[in-house]
Design an enzyme around this catalytic site. Structure first.
Site, PDB file in Angstrom:
ATOM      1  N   ARG A  70      79.136  85.971  80.103  1.00 14.14           N
ATOM      2  CA  ARG A  70      79.753  84.848  79.324  1.00 14.14           C
ATOM      3  C   ARG A  70      81.117  84.811  79.639  1.00 14.14           C
ATOM      4  O   ARG A  70      81.855  85.783  79.647  1.00 14.14           O
ATOM      5  CB  ARG A  70      79.326  85.079  77.905  1.00 14.14           C
ATOM      6  N   TYR A 198      74.705  81.323  84.410  1.00 15.16           N
ATOM      7  CA  TYR A 198      74.166  82.564  84.060  1.00 15.16           C
ATOM      8  C   TYR A 198      73.805  82.668  82.628  1.00 15.16           C
ATOM      9  O   TYR A 198      74.631  82.115  81.718  1.00 15.16           O
ATOM     10  CB  TYR A 198      75.339  83.642  84.032  1.00 15.16           C
ATOM     11  N   LYS A 207      72.459  81.372  72.952  1.00 12.79           N
ATOM     12  CA  LYS A 207      73.631  81.449  72.143  1.00 12.79           C
ATOM     13  C   LYS A 207      74.172  79.986  71.902  1.00 12.79           C
ATOM     14  O   LYS A 207      74.665  79.865  70.432  1.00 12.79           O
ATOM     15  CB  LYS A 207      74.558  82.234  73.114  1.00 12.79           C
ATOM     16  N   HIS A 227      73.262  87.111  65.050  1.00  9.25           N
ATOM     17  CA  HIS A 227      73.069  87.891  66.127  1.00  9.25           C
ATOM     18  C   HIS A 227      72.573  89.398  65.927  1.00  9.25           C
ATOM     19  O   HIS A 227      73.522  90.242  66.143  1.00  9.25           O
ATOM     20  CB  HIS A 227      74.768  88.117  67.136  1.00  9.25           C
ATOM     21  N   SER A 249      77.376  92.584  71.528  1.00 13.13           N
ATOM     22  CA  SER A 249      76.534  92.420  73.013  1.00 13.13           C
ATOM     23  C   SER A 249      76.637  93.891  73.692  1.00 13.13           C
ATOM     24  O   SER A 249      77.635  94.446  73.689  1.00 13.13           O
ATOM     25  CB  SER A 249      77.246  91.553  73.737  1.00 13.13           C
ATOM     26  N   CYS A 251      75.450  96.463  72.543  1.00 12.45           N
ATOM     27  CA  CYS A 251      75.513  97.822  71.796  1.00 12.45           C
ATOM     28  C   CYS A 251      74.398  98.199  71.113  1.00 12.45           C
ATOM     29  O   CYS A 251      74.349  99.014  70.255  1.00 12.45           O
ATOM     30  CB  CYS A 251      76.613  97.293  70.710  1.00 12.45           C
ATOM     31  N   ASP A 278      67.611  89.900  69.577  1.00 12.72           N
ATOM     32  CA  ASP A 278      68.809  89.519  69.918  1.00 12.72           C
ATOM     33  C   ASP A 278      69.256  88.213  68.806  1.00 12.72           C
ATOM     34  O   ASP A 278      70.574  88.446  68.449  1.00 12.72           O
ATOM     35  CB  ASP A 278      69.177  88.615  71.135  1.00 12.72           C
ATOM     36  N   ARG A 366      70.586  91.996  84.178  1.00 13.33           N
ATOM     37  CA  ARG A 366      69.464  91.685  83.321  1.00 13.33           C
ATOM     38  C   ARG A 366      68.275  91.342  83.621  1.00 13.33           C
ATOM     39  O   ARG A 366      67.856  91.085  84.875  1.00 13.33           O
ATOM     40  CB  ARG A 366      70.110  90.574  82.137  1.00 13.33           C
TER      41      ARG A 366
HETATM   42  P1  GTP Z   1      73.022  92.021  74.187  1.00 12.88           P
HETATM   43  O1  GTP Z   1      71.590  91.654  74.822  1.00 12.88           O
HETATM   44  O2  GTP Z   1      74.058  91.761  75.234  1.00 12.88           O
HETATM   45  O3  GTP Z   1      73.386  91.198  72.665  1.00 12.88           O
HETATM   46  O4  GTP Z   1      72.804  93.527  73.974  1.00 12.88           O
HETATM   47  P2  GTP Z   1      71.979  94.659  73.129  1.00 12.88           P
HETATM   48  O5  GTP Z   1      72.552  95.085  71.681  1.00 12.88           O
HETATM   49  O6  GTP Z   1      70.769  94.107  73.053  1.00 12.88           O
HETATM   50  O7  GTP Z   1      72.212  95.821  74.024  1.00 12.88           O
HETATM   51  P3  GTP Z   1      71.039  97.151  74.354  1.00 12.88           P
HETATM   52  O8  GTP Z   1      70.085  97.493  73.449  1.00 12.88           O
HETATM   53  O9  GTP Z   1      70.569  96.571  75.693  1.00 12.88           O
HETATM   54  O10 GTP Z   1      72.333  98.064  74.786  1.00 12.88           O
HETATM   55  C1  GTP Z   1      73.056  98.230  75.887  1.00 12.88           C
HETATM   56  C2  GTP Z   1      73.690  99.601  76.091  1.00 12.88           C
HETATM   57  O11 GTP Z   1      73.637 100.415  74.940  1.00 12.88           O
HETATM   58  C3  GTP Z   1      72.797 100.315  76.970  1.00 12.88           C
HETATM   59  O12 GTP Z   1      73.880 100.959  78.015  1.00 12.88           O
HETATM   60  C4  GTP Z   1      72.048 101.456  76.312  1.00 12.88           C
HETATM   61  O13 GTP Z   1      71.873 102.493  76.998  1.00 12.88           O
HETATM   62  C5  GTP Z   1      73.260 101.600  75.171  1.00 12.88           C
HETATM   63  N1  GTP Z   1      72.542 102.190  73.750  1.00 12.88           N
HETATM   64  C6  GTP Z   1      71.662 101.564  72.967  1.00 12.88           C
HETATM   65  N2  GTP Z   1      71.141 102.363  72.103  1.00 12.88           N
HETATM   66  C7  GTP Z   1      71.973 103.588  72.237  1.00 12.88           C
HETATM   67  C8  GTP Z   1      72.182 104.574  71.385  1.00 12.88           C
HETATM   68  O14 GTP Z   1      71.306 104.726  70.366  1.00 12.88           O
HETATM   69  N3  GTP Z   1      73.025 105.525  71.627  1.00 12.88           N
HETATM   70  C9  GTP Z   1      73.795 105.527  72.900  1.00 12.88           C
HETATM   71  N4  GTP Z   1      74.673 106.359  73.125  1.00 12.88           N
HETATM   72  N5  GTP Z   1      73.730 104.191  73.447  1.00 12.88           N
HETATM   73  C10 GTP Z   1      72.906 103.371  73.220  1.00 12.88           C
HETATM   74  C1  SPV Z   2      75.043  88.677  74.898  1.00 11.80           C
HETATM   75  O1  SPV Z   2      76.100  88.707  75.624  1.00 11.80           O
HETATM   76  O2  SPV Z   2      75.143  89.067  73.528  1.00 11.80           O
HETATM   77  C2  SPV Z   2      73.767  88.622  75.381  1.00 11.80           C
HETATM   78  C3  SPV Z   2      73.458  87.984  76.770  1.00 11.80           C
HETATM   79  O3  SPV Z   2      72.787  88.318  74.612  1.00 11.80           O
HETATM   80  S1  SPV Z   2      73.798  86.436  76.865  1.00 11.80           S
HETATM   81  O4  SPV Z   2      72.586  85.494  76.763  1.00 11.80           O
HETATM   82  O5  SPV Z   2      74.458  86.118  78.491  1.00 11.80           O
HETATM   83  O6  SPV Z   2      74.806  85.866  75.947  1.00 11.80           O
HETATM   84 MN    MN Z   3      73.363  88.915  72.340  1.00 16.02          MN
END
Ligand code: GTP
Ligand code: SPV
Ligand code: MN
Length: 592
Positions: A70, A198, A207, A227, A249, A251, A278, A366
């Protein structure tokens, strides 16, 4: 097929007159259509076939290297009045914005096919769902929208019945960052996106519609577009509590939504059900509780870090019929990223892998996959009335200060916790990574209006008859002196969720502190965890001096939304500051 809805047909005609495509294709959303788009993209190199023995139906897309995330500085929310966009958004006057981007759209689809994609965000028969139409010249966008939304004939029928839809116009353009804009017109319920192919920039249902436009609609109509992931936690007694959690994002939303209980919990009969990873739309029901739907039908998830130890459910989901974007490839043509066994031979740009060029898979690479492929997919995800929410959780990447978990004393305090959220930036947006910034409710990049008004809207849900969820704040990312994470995270996070559910049911007492209620030592189940002595104390400590500085910083941040900062939130911050002061002069005898 065209549309019998005049407003839709007219708009499509107008867009065609501006962009001048060679063909117009109305998407019906069928599998046949998807397969034919895939064949076409394989032929022109937009998609690359992956190993069909190990990964049937899986393809790789390599985006332009300048188009991998983004772009917040090019994302505009064009309210008629600048003030309504707030300091949290970039703004341009609607007339200027239209003129600027229409000049880019002028003739941009010459020789190409223009796809018209009717889609529904949310279960097709849910009163909470909302529809839109995306026009795009990108078959990659069409294929992704097919996976991420309820797309095609059924959505078009609903649009023609309701005579309401969000208009989204997209072109990949030249993929030149100098000629790229993601514009939102909340008053017109329309979106214009040019110059990026993207994810969040191009899949306009996600989004752009389900957060930036929907947050405006939600405010007008008395609901929330957030979110957040939605997860159901079923205890051994068979009761399921649904939790919605907002993390910025990259996290941990996808991970928490697909959590696998630790061994002992599994044996005791705990189960986890995935409703969304999400986005969450929630609205007060007739009983006063908040009911949530996931407006999406698929996951656009972060690939790196997804492994058998962290998120086996995600890994199983992407074993077939998945589109991968910007991952690396092994010698036998399997998708690869950090956390997977095997070795990359080709990096995300298609070059022979050389560590000198950086990680093999892009940090924001992704997967796009249908939610139905997730082993823990909840049948309640299709429920038209949504699921009742027991708890709302906020959290971010905070290497210090923020405890593993704390509970707000009431809704107002919870809104303050959400508004005060901070997190280290990630690769999900272009720009520096690892910089601490405020990200209220994880909506900094997605709230389509002034944060001051948004906080007021959150507060307004607290009214007579409301049975609102409890609000918590978690931090899985606290680091010790050695720079390593103090908490094991992932599946072990269920231990924290269990405590929350006990608080919801009233069976855990917790310990009151100036910043909120924390678990008493014996209330978190830690058996089977190899925590070092003192580690849990560090995770649950309340450092008064550190918090005094934090609450000052929160105050400064909140005042940046003045004069629209709700007085109630200002007073709530002052209440916490006073409690910290009182605690510093006469410390509590009980420790958390
Ligand atoms: P978006 O799709 O961008 O909105 O992100 P999301 O919040 O769904 O993120 P996602 O669950 O894919 O987490 C991304 C990163 O956080 C990865 O590198 C994971 O390994 C890390 N992660 C997720 N949960 C944990 C946790 O409980 N502990 C730690 N240390 N890392 C975590
Ligand atoms: C985020 O960045 O929070 C995502 C990926 O979930 S995107 O759809 O590219 O914004
Ligand atoms: Mn997101």
């Amino acid at each position: 097929m065209a549309s019998k809805l005049e407003a839709l047909q007219h708009w499509v005609n107008d867009v065609a007159a501006l962009t001048r495509p060679a063909h117009i294709h109305w998407c019906d959303g069928s599998d046949t259509e998807y397969q034919s788009l895939v064949r076409q993209m394989l032929a022109d190199g937009t998609l690359i076939e992956l190993n069909q023995q190990t990964h049937p139906g899986c393809y790789l897309h390599r985006s332009n290297p300048s188009d991998v995330a983004r772009v917040e500085q090019l994302t505009l929310v064009c309210h008629p009045e600048q003030e309504d966009a707030g300091p949290n958004n970039h703004w341009m006057a609607p007339a200027d914005a239209h003129a600027k981007i229409d000049a880019l759209f002028d003739g941009c689809m010459e020789g190409r096919t223009m796809y018209v994609i009717p889609y529904c965000m949310g279960p097709i028969d849910s009163p909470l769902s909302r529809c839109g139409v995306e026009i795009t010249d990108s078959p990659y966008v069409v294929a992704n929208m097919k996976i991420m939304t309820r797309m095609g004939a059924a959505a078009q029928a609903r649009i023609e019945r309701e005579e309401a839809f969000v208009k989204g116009l997209h072109s990949t353009g030249e993929l030149d960052p100098e000629r790229r804009w993601i514009m939102h017109f909340p008053a017109e319920k329309s979106i214009k996106s040019y110059g990026s192919g993207y994810g969040g920039n191009a899949l306009l249902g996600k989004k752009c519609h389900a957060l930036r436009i929907a947050s405006n609609q939600a405010r007008e109509e008395g609901w929330l577009a957030e979110h957040m992931l939605i997860v159901g936690i079923e205890n051994p007694q068979g009761e399921t509590h649904y939790i919605a959690a907002a993390f910025p994002s990259a996290c941990g939303k996808t991970n928490l939504a697909m959590l696998i209980p630790p061994e002992g919990y599994r044996q005791d009969g705990w189960k986890v059900w995935t409703v969304g990873d999400d986005i969450c739309w929630m609205r007060p029901g007739t009983d006063g509780r908040l009911y949530a739907i996931n407006p999406e039908a698929g996951f656009f998830g972060v690939a790196p870090g997804t492994s058998n130890s962290t998120n086996p459910n995600a890994l199983k989901s992407v074993s077939h019929d998945t589109i991968f974007t910007n991952v690396a490839v092994t010698a036998d043509n399997q998708p690869w990223w950090d956390g997977l066994p095997g070795e990359p031979v080709t990096d995300w740009q298609g070059r022979p892998y050389d560590p000198a060029n950086g990680p093999a898979a892009h940090p924001n690479s992704r997967f796009t996959v249908s939610a139905k492929q997730c082993p823990t997919w909840s049948e309640k995800a299709e429920a038209p009335q949504g699921v009742p929410i027991s708890a709302i959780v906020f959290g971010g990447r905070r290497p210090s200060l923020l405890p593993l978990v704390m509970e707000a004393c009431d809704w107002t305090h919870g809104v303050l916790m959400g508004a005060a959220m901070g997190s280290e930036t990630t690769a999900a947006a272009t720009g520096a990574v690892g910089v601490l910034r405020r990200d209220s409710m994880a909506m900094k990049p997605f709230c389509g209006y002034h944060y001051g008004d948004y906080f007021a809207h959150w507060l307004s849900l607290d009214k007579a008859g409301a049975k609102l969820p409890k609000i918590f704040h978690v931090n899985w990312f606290r680091k010790g002196a050695d720079g390593k994470f103090l908490w094991p995270g992932f599946g072990e996070n269920l231990r924290v969720l269990e405590w929350m559910i006990e608080r919801v049911k009233g069976t855990a007492r917790g310990v009151q502190t100036p910043i909120g209620t924390l678990p008493a030592r014996n209330e978190l189940k830690l058996d089977g965890l190899a925590l070092k002595p003192g580690q849990i104390d560090e995770l649950l400590a309340v450092d008064n001096a550190g918090w005094q500085a934090e609450i000052e910083a929160i105050g400064e941040y909140l005042e940046s939304f003045s004069p629209r900062l709700p007085e109630r939130l200002r007073q709530e911050r002052q209440r916490v500051a006073d409690a910290l002061d009182a605690d510093a002069t006469s410390p509590r005898t009980a420790t958390a």
